[in-house]
Design an enzyme around this catalytic site. Structure first.
Site, PDB file in Angstrom:
ATOM      1  N   ASP A 150      41.372  48.735  67.943  1.00  0.00           N
ATOM      2  CA  ASP A 150      42.391  49.715  68.316  1.00  0.00           C
ATOM      3  C   ASP A 150      41.950  50.527  69.536  1.00  0.00           C
ATOM      4  O   ASP A 150      41.292  49.986  70.422  1.00  0.00           O
ATOM      5  CB  ASP A 150      42.633  50.617  67.093  1.00  0.00           C
ATOM      6  N   HIS A 225      45.536  57.298  68.456  1.00  0.00           N
ATOM      7  CA  HIS A 225      46.052  56.205  67.627  1.00  0.00           C
ATOM      8  C   HIS A 225      44.967  55.593  66.741  1.00  0.00           C
ATOM      9  O   HIS A 225      45.130  55.459  65.527  1.00  0.00           O
ATOM     10  CB  HIS A 225      46.652  55.149  68.550  1.00  0.00           C
ATOM     11  N   SER A 573      52.166  50.407  62.648  1.00  0.00           N
ATOM     12  CA  SER A 573      50.736  50.661  62.808  1.00  0.00           C
ATOM     13  C   SER A 573      50.228  51.611  61.743  1.00  0.00           C
ATOM     14  O   SER A 573      49.050  51.613  61.415  1.00  0.00           O
ATOM     15  CB  SER A 573      50.445  51.303  64.164  1.00  0.00           C
TER      16      SER A 573
HETATM   17  C1  LIG Z   1      45.620  48.518  61.654  1.00  0.00           C
HETATM   18  O1  LIG Z   1      46.537  47.623  62.170  1.00  0.00           O
HETATM   19  C2  LIG Z   1      47.688  48.229  62.648  1.00  0.00           C
HETATM   20  C3  LIG Z   1      48.726  47.242  63.069  1.00  0.00           C
HETATM   21  O2  LIG Z   1      48.396  45.979  63.287  1.00  0.00           O
HETATM   22  C4  LIG Z   1      47.294  49.068  63.794  1.00  0.00           C
HETATM   23  O3  LIG Z   1      48.390  49.608  64.442  1.00  0.00           O
HETATM   24  C5  LIG Z   1      46.379  50.112  63.314  1.00  0.00           C
HETATM   25  O4  LIG Z   1      45.978  50.856  64.388  1.00  0.00           O
HETATM   26  C6  LIG Z   1      45.186  49.522  62.662  1.00  0.00           C
HETATM   27  N1  LIG Z   1      44.350  50.535  62.095  1.00  0.00           N
HETATM   28  C7  LIG Z   1      43.418  50.477  61.132  1.00  0.00           C
HETATM   29  C8  LIG Z   1      42.497  51.414  60.638  1.00  0.00           C
HETATM   30  O5  LIG Z   1      43.131  49.659  60.482  1.00  0.00           O
END
Ligand SMILES: *[C@@H]1O[C@H](CO)[C@@H](O)[C@H](O)[C@H]1NC(C)=O
Ligand SMILES: *[C@@H]1O[C@H](CO)[C@@H](O)[C@H](O)[C@H]1NC(C)=O
Ligand SMILES: *[C@@H]1O[C@H](CO)[C@@H](O)[C@H](O)[C@H]1NC(C)=O
Ligand SMILES: *[C@@H]1O[C@H](CO)[C@@H](O)[C@H](O)[C@H]1NC(C)=O
Length: 785
Positions: A150, A225, A573
């Site tokens: 991410d 994010h 997400s």
């Molecule tokens: C998990 O996956 C989602 C979507 O695919 C993403 O947007 C999100 O940031 C991720 N985060 C975590 C902790 O797993």
């Protein structure tokens, strides 16, 4: 706060450099990925294995470029651990030449993926964690390692404190790598026994955008994010989490005791964030090697239907390698709903998550003309509750040089301060899951407050967002959305009305919930129509979780409101890490379960009913939602932890699925750690042992599909019931007796259309196995051609 300002200055300086670098991007070379399948070295490669693999990559490339020197120079990543291949800066003809090599599975341009929340990049929000009991069981998830691919992490967040944690689990092979720069005056130990690793991958980003300054060479999250989603999946319990004092409660992750590792691949100093495929692949290769249990992917797979299909998509390839090393891969369905067929990340080895509401709202009441009340979504109202303000529609306050549509959406420079000053202005949302930009225009024109109406595509889904002035979001019943954002004659929200706004409050126990969010991407699966996608739905609206203290409330650089420890965000997400967290609970409880068994447990125990025991509704259609919105249904972690039976799958099953899908046997063998794989020819795509059943192209002839269930509970006898309106459906045998754990039983389901069956429309039904204690449910989706 002081350090945030320091960082802001740093970012703004870098931002200027960044635009400068944009000018200097190389000519015609682009980053290509040359994919070679799996390595023949084992699951824990030695340094000699790694060197040998990298050398073989240079060697292969040298045959096209003329020398190993040139090859070395061109390669930006050598994927030498689990994924076999490399990324290199190449001319188009060079790429075409390499593709002719018989050892090459595919050669494709590294794509730029977008973050799934950031198409509406001003994501802000609050969170709601479901009140499901397994989520509350803090002792679970203890030794599970969740990887988040991410925007990085804000390590100082309390969600990542390691107070009370034992040593890092021995399965972690990532060592002490913690590529995060320290804040001025900060204490040591940015990574710890909770946040056990942090790395960044930006070679592909830099190849296109120029080199980032040293202070940005970090896995630190400047966007919020990554911190938000990581803490949703595995954050600690933190009391008093709130944004603007609304939503005060305990923020926590789905696996609150899990260990987390951040892999930063999404980079942005501009909107939207870009996550380059070559960087994503490098992160996945590293995460597999580090020994994580669950990978949560924030970027969308998006491959085109070609004979190579999945072999030309980084997410698809990376996820395949992760699953063949027993790692659960959870990914979001996307935020492109309600358009049919908009779901992404559709491979059967990926766990694909839709988004829905929870039973908590952040709300404010609007009183219109002293006699009518509408409840809307709000994080923040600071107007005197008893004072009435005059309302003006933004289109009635339009400047002469602005278009009607721009004024409707309160875009910059469209409102006349002489008309807006001191009033409440009604704007229409300018995005699916953003928006705070409208508030900037309203505020700078002198408005006291704002009503933000939904567009038709937003349906009934409303959001709590950190607006810059008092704001209430209303759904399309009240904002003209039904008539494509023109007001109906009877709508009370019109210029000249008086409005009172009540203070924003957190309301619990809202009904009905869950409701499918309008933005959540929908099936059918356009790429592999025989696999129902999404797989399940989870909370993804108004989610409160930890946040980057650098990022502004709205993530806009111009927004000065910074230093929030928590924020509310929207999107698939946000729903995705909830499921990553639940997968973490199951992995801790059942360390030997395959990723497919964990996924099956979560799918077959999901519910299609809401909290008033009615079928789940769709916020867009104002009708009932279908499996194309929620897959198997809404996750129920406390049932998933004891599913009774599971539909298991292993590498061979996926390879057989690829055979049945028509992929070349040699390509498939490359995925089988370079051991020859023989396609037997007897497999059908509909026989993949998936926990849902989909027949997208049924004729009049009866079709029989096979499934195998594995007992994971006590000895028991299960009986089947199946229903599919308009079709004949039979399950043989319809009773299965299990005497021990691990026992497998196979059954067949036969579906036949009748002469009156409606053609070319999807019909939904279900199959249930029950022993009185467990219900093991699979959605059935059928289309008669
Ligand atoms: C998990 O996956 C989602 C979507 O695919 C993403 O947007 C999100 O940031 C991720 N985060 C975590 C902790 O797993
Ligand atoms: C949140 O609640 C706690 C305890 O109920 C309280 O001490 C704290 O002041 C509250 N925080 C805010 C921002 O209202
Ligand atoms: C709005 O008014 C209704 C009815 O009076 C009340 O039940 C509800 O709690 C109010 N909502 C808010 C956010 O104050
Ligand atoms: C319209 O004119 C005003 C005043 O000159 C200016 O501030 C605004 O930016 C303009 N708006 C647009 C959309 O061009």
């Amino acid at each position: 706060m002081g350090s945030s300002i320091f960082l802001l200055r740093l970012i703004l300086t870098s931002f200027l450099l960044f635009t400068f670098f944009l000018e200097t991007v190389h000519g015609t070379r682009k980053s290509y990925i040359v994919y070679l399948g799996a390595h023949s070295h084992g699951s824990s490669p030695t340094s000699v294995d790694l060197q040998t693999a990298t050398f073989s990559h240079y060697h292969l490339l040298a045959s096209t470029l003329g020398s190993e020197e040139k090859a070395k120079e061109a390669v930006i990543y050598s994927y030498n651990k689990h994924i076999n291949g490399f990324a290199a800066m190449l001319e188009e003809e060079e790429a075409a030449d390499i593709a002719k090599n018989p050892n090459v599975v595919s050669v494709f341009l590294s794509k730029k993926h977008e973050l799934h929340t950031t198409r509406s990049w001003e994501f802000l929000g609050l969170q709601r964690n479901g009140k499901n009991s397994a989520w509350q069981k803090g002792s679970f998830g203890e030794n599970t390692i969740i990887a988040n691919i991410d925007t990085g992490v804000w390590p100082e967040s309390e969600s990542f404190s390691d107070k009370g944690y034992g040593p890092v689990p021995s399965k972690w092979r990532g060592g002490n790598v913690c590529q995060i720069n320290k804040l001025p005056r900060s204490k040591a130990n940015l990574c710890n026994r909770k946040l056990i690793g942090a790395r960044f991958f930006n070679k592909a980003f830099q190849a296109y955008n120029g080199e980032l300054v040293p202070s940005l060479q970090t896995a630190r999250d400047f966007m919020g994010h990554g911190t938000h989603t990581l803490s949703t999946a595995g954050g600690n319990f933190v009391r008093g989490a709130s944004v603007f004092a609304v939503g005060n409660g305990t923020a926590k992750g789905g696996s609150p005791r899990a260990r987390v590792a951040a892999y930063k691949v999404c980079w942005s100093l501009t909107d939207p964030a870009g996550c380059y495929g070559a960087d994503v692949l490098a992160a996945i290769d590293q995460a597999i090697d580090d020994g994580v249990d669950v990978i949560n992917l924030s970027v969308g797979g998006n491959y085109v239907v070609t004979p190579e299909g999945i072999f030309t998509d980084e997410v698809s390839i990376g996820a395949f390698h992760a699953i063949s090393r027993n790692i659960v891969v959870v990914a979001s369905a996307g935020n492109n709903g309600p358009t049919p067929g908009s779901v992404v990340n559709v491979d059967p080895w990926v766990f694909t998550i839709a988004a829905s509401t929870i039973d908590r709202d952040f709300s404010s009441n609007l009183t219109i003309n002293n006699n009518q009340q509408i409840e809307g979504a709000s994080l923040f109202v600071n107007l005197p509750p008893n004072q009435a303000f005059s309302l003006i529609l933004s289109t009635d306050a339009k400047l002469a040089n602005a278009t009607f549509r721009d004024a409707q959406l309160c875009r910059r420079g469209t409102l006349d301060p002489a008309k807006v000053k001191g009033k409440i202005v009604r704007c229409i949302r300018d995005g699916k899951i953003k928006s705070v930009a409208e508030g900037n225009e309203a505020l700078s024109s002198g408005a006291q407050g704002m009503i933000l109406g939904n567009q038709k595509q937003n349906g009934k889904t409303t959001f709590g967002e950190p607006h810059v002035l008092s704001t209430v979001g209303t759904n399309d019943d009240h904002a003209g959305g039904q008539s494509d954002f023109f007001l109906t004659a009877t709508d009370p929200i019109e210029s000249g009305a008086t409005i009172r706004m009540s203070p924003a409050r957190t309301l619990f126990g809202r009904k009905p919930a869950p409701v499918m969010a309008s933005f959540s991407s929908r099936g059918p699966n356009k790429i592999q129509p025989s696999i129902l996608k999404p797989d399940v739905t989870a909370p993804g609206v108004n989610i409160l979780a930890a946040y980057s203290e650098f990022a502004s409330a709205s993530t806009l650089l111009t927004d000065k409101r910074r230093g929030f420890k928590f924020n509310v965000l929207q999107g698939t997400s946000m729903s995705c890490p909830h499921v990553a967290g639940i997968a973490g609970l199951l992995k801790t409880r059942y360390p030997s379960w395959s990723p497919a068994a964990i996924k099956s447990a979560i799918m077959t125990t999901a519910t299609t009913r809401d909290n008033i025991n009615r079928p789940i509704q769709d916020a867009f259609a104002k009708t009932l939602a279908t499996p194309f919105a929620y897959g198997s249904g809404h996750v129920q972690p406390d049932l998933a932890i004891d599913p009774g039976l599971v539909y298991d799958l292993g590498l061979t099953d996926y390879l057989n699925f690829l055979c049945a899908s028509g992929y070349d046997q040699q390509l498939i063998s490359a995925l089988n750690f370079n051991r020859t794989f023989i396609c037997s020819g007897t497999h059908s795509v509909t026989d993949l042992n998936y926990p849902s059943i989909t027949l997208p192209n049924l004729g009049l002839k009866a079709v029989t599909i096979t499934r195998t269930v594995t007992n994971v509970g006590t000895p028991s006898t299960y009986t089947a019931t199946a229903q599919l309106p308009g079709y004949n459906i039979a399950v043989v045998p319809n009773s299965l007796t299990f005497n021990k754990i691990g026992e497998k039983k196979t059954f067949k389901v036969t579906v036949q259309a009748s002469s009156v069956t409606k053609r070319r429309t999807y019909q939904f039904g279900e199959l249930r196995w029950t022993d009185g204690k467990h219900i093991v449910r699979s959605p059935i989706t059928v289309k008669r051609r």
